[in-house]
Scaffold this active site. Structure first.
Site, short mmCIF file in Angstrom:
data_model
loop_
_atom_site.label_atom_id
_atom_site.label_comp_id
_atom_site.label_asym_id
_atom_site.label_seq_id
_atom_site.Cartn_x
_atom_site.Cartn_y
_atom_site.Cartn_z
CB CYS A 30 105.17 50.83 70.10
SG CYS A 30 106.86 50.35 70.56
CG HIS A 58 106.86 52.15 75.06
ND1 HIS A 58 107.16 51.10 75.89
CD2 HIS A 58 107.12 51.70 73.79
CE1 HIS A 58 107.57 50.07 75.18
NE2 HIS A 58 107.55 50.41 73.91
#
Length: 337
Positions: free
Chosen positions: A128, A241
């Protein structure tokens, strides 16, 4: 097309279902698979109930065109041959195949064509943090080759799965109600009101596996000799994130050049007016498709360097959305049976 989701009950599996419906991916028949524990659960897809089948070594994938797998590396390796036996394209969200030479590692905004060359009919979905970073860096790479990257990541609980998100919420509940945390299972330490400077296990060089993924995967996706050094940190954000990125290019770039490249880049939203407190934050990027970028400025320690800040939804672009975009590209190319 006939589509399968392996690991349908997990956070990424559930997001895959939502994104496939949102983007109206052409599905004739959807089949959900899971572990023995998940088998029998019912989920709605476009208003119709679908029962999770137990993943087994049989002929369940005989008529499947594309299978999205998000059930862990061990499961992916064990069942890859079963899934692809009759020609299904496997798009895997684990780290099982990412660095295999005969498996393309794909971020559609960067290297979509790599997906067309897949000797084992397996395509790997990258890590990711790597996905979000290369989406932002690829437009800059076109201006001047990027030689070095330093990254500090600020990764949400969602990166460790739905149970980790629930644990973070439970920890805050316990702190409010009792003043102390009793539930610590998914992380090595309490995450609530804390940051943990370790994601995944340590390797012999004292970088974590997560940090080494960013080094190796970035080179493979961008077809580059770029060298990266990362420190990946778990923070108490729930879903998105963030990353602070310093990069050095072969020729010095201006901030305006970089801003212009990112303003028109696919998959990127530029929010960069720091004098007026405008910059992207994880609360804003949660639930969104694009990677948000801002705080673009010259690196005071490197004449050929700049630094920027980015944030993106780990479950969407960091996992499920990227996988669906790969399938969309193959469909558009007429490359799915």
């Amino acid at each position: 097309m006939n589509v399968a989701i392996v690991g349908a009950s997990g956070a990424v599996g559930q997001e895959l279902m939502r994104i496939l419906a949102e983007r109206k991916f052409p599905i004739d028949h959807l089949t959900l698979f899971g572990s023995k524990r998940s088998a029998g659960r019912e989920y709605l897809y476009e208003g119709k109930p679908h029962i999770v089948k137990e993943l087994q070594h049989n002929d369940d994938f005989k008529d499947i065109d594309v299978a999205f797998t998000s059930a862990g590396g061990g499961t992916a390796k064990e069942y890859a041959e079963t899934i692809t036996k009759y020609g299904a394209v496997l798009i895997d969200n684990s780290s099982a195949f990412r660095m295999d030479a005969d498996v393309p590692l794909v971020v559609p905004e960067v290297n979509a064509k790599d997906a067309l060359e897949r000797p084992r009919n397996i395509i790997a979905n990258p890590n990711c943090t790597t996905i979000m970073m290369v989406v932002v860096l690829q437009p800059i790479e076109r201006l001047s080759h990027i030689k070095r990257i330093h990254i500090a990541s600020y990764q949400s609980a969602s990166g460790a799965g739905a149970a980790a998100m629930a644990e973070l919420q439970q920890q805050y509940k316990e702190l409010v109600e009792t003043g102390s945390v009793k539930t610590i299972n998914k992380f090595p330490h309490q995450l609530a009101y804390n940051v943990i400077p370790q994601i995944d296990v340590m390797t012999p060089n004292d970088y974590t596996k997560e940090e080494m993924k960013m080094y190796n995967e970035t080179r493979k996706i961008m077809h580059s000799d770029v060298r990266t050094s990362a420190t990946c940190v778990r923070v108490s954000s729930l879903r998105s994130h963030s990353e602070s990125v310093w990069f050095e290019t072969e020729r010095p770039l201006t901030v305006d050049e970089v801003r212009q490249a990112l303003a028109s880049a696919p998959g990127v939203t530029l929010e960069d007016d720091p004098q007026h407190y405008v910059y992207p934050m994880p609360l804003e990027s949660a639930g969104k498709d694009n990677v948000y970028v801002g705080r673009i400025r010259k690196d005071l320690a490197n004449d050929n360097g700049l630094t920027l800040w980015l944030t993106g939804d780990q479950i969407r672009k960091g996992a499920a959305l990227n996988a669906v975009q790969i399938a969309e590209y193959l469909y558009q190319q007429g490359d799915l049976k």
